[in-house]
Design an enzyme around this catalytic site. Structure first.
Site, mmCIF file in Angstrom:
data_model
loop_
_atom_site.group_PDB
_atom_site.id
_atom_site.type_symbol
_atom_site.label_atom_id
_atom_site.label_comp_id
_atom_site.label_asym_id
_atom_site.label_seq_id
_atom_site.Cartn_x
_atom_site.Cartn_y
_atom_site.Cartn_z
ATOM 1 C CE LYS A 93 67.065 -3.515 -21.413
ATOM 2 N NZ LYS A 93 66.976 -4.596 -22.402
HETATM 3 P P1 OMP Z 1 58.858 -8.737 -25.971
HETATM 4 O O1 OMP Z 1 58.083 -8.253 -24.799
HETATM 5 O O2 OMP Z 1 58.934 -10.224 -26.072
HETATM 6 O O3 OMP Z 1 58.443 -8.070 -27.256
HETATM 7 O O4 OMP Z 1 60.406 -8.331 -25.711
HETATM 8 C C1 OMP Z 1 60.802 -7.013 -25.444
HETATM 9 C C2 OMP Z 1 62.297 -6.883 -25.604
HETATM 10 O O5 OMP Z 1 62.652 -5.506 -25.431
HETATM 11 C C3 OMP Z 1 63.143 -7.650 -24.589
HETATM 12 O O6 OMP Z 1 64.359 -8.020 -25.196
HETATM 13 C C4 OMP Z 1 63.398 -6.636 -23.493
HETATM 14 O O7 OMP Z 1 64.605 -6.877 -22.816
HETATM 15 C C5 OMP Z 1 63.508 -5.350 -24.304
HETATM 16 N N1 OMP Z 1 63.124 -4.126 -23.572
HETATM 17 C C6 OMP Z 1 61.919 -4.064 -22.916
HETATM 18 O O8 OMP Z 1 61.097 -4.988 -22.959
HETATM 19 N N2 OMP Z 1 61.615 -2.937 -22.207
HETATM 20 C C7 OMP Z 1 62.440 -1.855 -22.147
HETATM 21 O O9 OMP Z 1 62.092 -0.863 -21.557
HETATM 22 C C8 OMP Z 1 63.665 -1.909 -22.818
HETATM 23 C C9 OMP Z 1 63.956 -3.012 -23.594
HETATM 24 C C10 OMP Z 1 65.112 -2.889 -24.498
HETATM 25 O O10 OMP Z 1 66.048 -2.150 -24.138
HETATM 26 O O11 OMP Z 1 65.104 -3.383 -25.603
#
Ligand code: OMP
Length: 267
Positions: A93
């Site tokens: 990010k």
């Molecule tokens: P879980 O919720 O454990 O599946 O993780 C989600 C992953 O996606 C994390 O690494 C967050 O930082 C990332 N993420 C989001 O959860 N929401 C977003 O809107 C964007 C991201 C991302 O850019 O990957």
């Protein structure tokens, strides 16, 4: 990796799954702590267990940065271990003034060899474009994120009543194209995917938020998939922490398989 090559992988595996390597030392199975690099050992086993079921891996850089120099080393080794066939995303990010963004891009595309990096759009054109200058590499731009805070700014309306996330997408589509630009759209907004496909019919979408954040996998597949799939659906905690003892990798595999089976009905 090209869009076509990514699509081929998706077709072969009947999967658009991205496994998030959000590897936290405090959540590792105890038996791995005896190794000199437990984070790498954990990732290796997760990759072995899931590589036939997914097409991408997304290490979230925060989890490695937090460990200092050791963490960067675990990250580099993990990236090296991911098979060539898989799309790799540095979830960093980033985004800063132009010359600084150029160095962030160099860090993830040259020093390390990721296929893509997640970029925040807030600082505008000069902060995003340096990432688009790398042949064969991708920007994944935050548009409509999965978290609660997405309500704070992203729906604020602009001229012609368009929400900010739409303005971000339409503007960024004049900087990049479907071969080098994806958007992050959270699975927690399934009702928005139809509309988003009208804005960006061809771009791949990285979709986080299924599993731990409660997003809607079926809804995303139903409203978001295109004839070239166009989706990379991420799960991090739901896969990598599906189990916590000796058998953690088998549990991770089962969890990935469960998602892949749902994906296979659409792809
Ligand atoms: P879980 O919720 O454990 O599946 O993780 C989600 C992953 O996606 C994390 O690494 C967050 O930082 C990332 N993420 C989001 O959860 N929401 C977003 O809107 C964007 C991201 C991302 O850019 O990957």
């Amino acid at each position: 990796m090209t869009r076509e090559a990514l699509f081929e992988q998706i077709q072969q595996k009947k999967s658009c799954l991205c496994v998030g390597l959000d590897t936290d030392l405090n959540r590792l199975p105890k038996h791995l702590l005896q190794y000199s690099d437990p984070i790498y050992e954990f990732n290796k086993r997760i990759i072995d267990a899931t590589k036939d079921l997914c097409v991408a891996y997304k290490p979230n850089i925060a989890f490695y940065e937090a460990m200092g120099a050791r963490g960067w080393e675990s990250l580099a080794k993990t990236l090296e271990y991911i098979p060539e066939t898989h799309f790799t995303i540095a979830d960093a990010k980033r985004g800063d003034i132009g010359n600084t963004s150029s160095l962030y891009a160099r860090a993830f595309f040259d020093t390390m060899d990721f296929d893509a990096v997640t970029v925040a759009p807030y600082m505008g054109e000069d902060s995003v474009k340096p990432f688009l200058e790398f042949e064969g590499k991708w920007v994944i731009l935050l548009a409509l994120t999965s978290n609660k805070g997405s309500q704070n700014f992203q729906f604020t309306t602009q001229e012609k009543n368009q929400p900010l996330y739409e303005k971000v997408m339409r503007t960024a589509m004049t900087w990049g194209n479907a071969e080098n630009l994806m958007f992050v759209i959270g699975a927690t907004h399934p009702e928005k995917f139809q509309e988003i496909r009208q804005i960006a019919p061809d771009n791949f979408l990285l979709v986080p938020g299924i599993g731990a954040q409660g997003g809607d996998l079926e809804g995303v597949l139903h409203h978001g998939a295109t004839d070239k799939c166009g989706l990379l659906i991420n799960s991090s905690r739901g896969i990598i922490y599906a189990g916590d003892g000796i058998g953690f990798a088998g549990k991770a595999q089962l969890s990935a398989l469960r998602l892949q089976k749902v994906m296979a009905t659409t792809l």
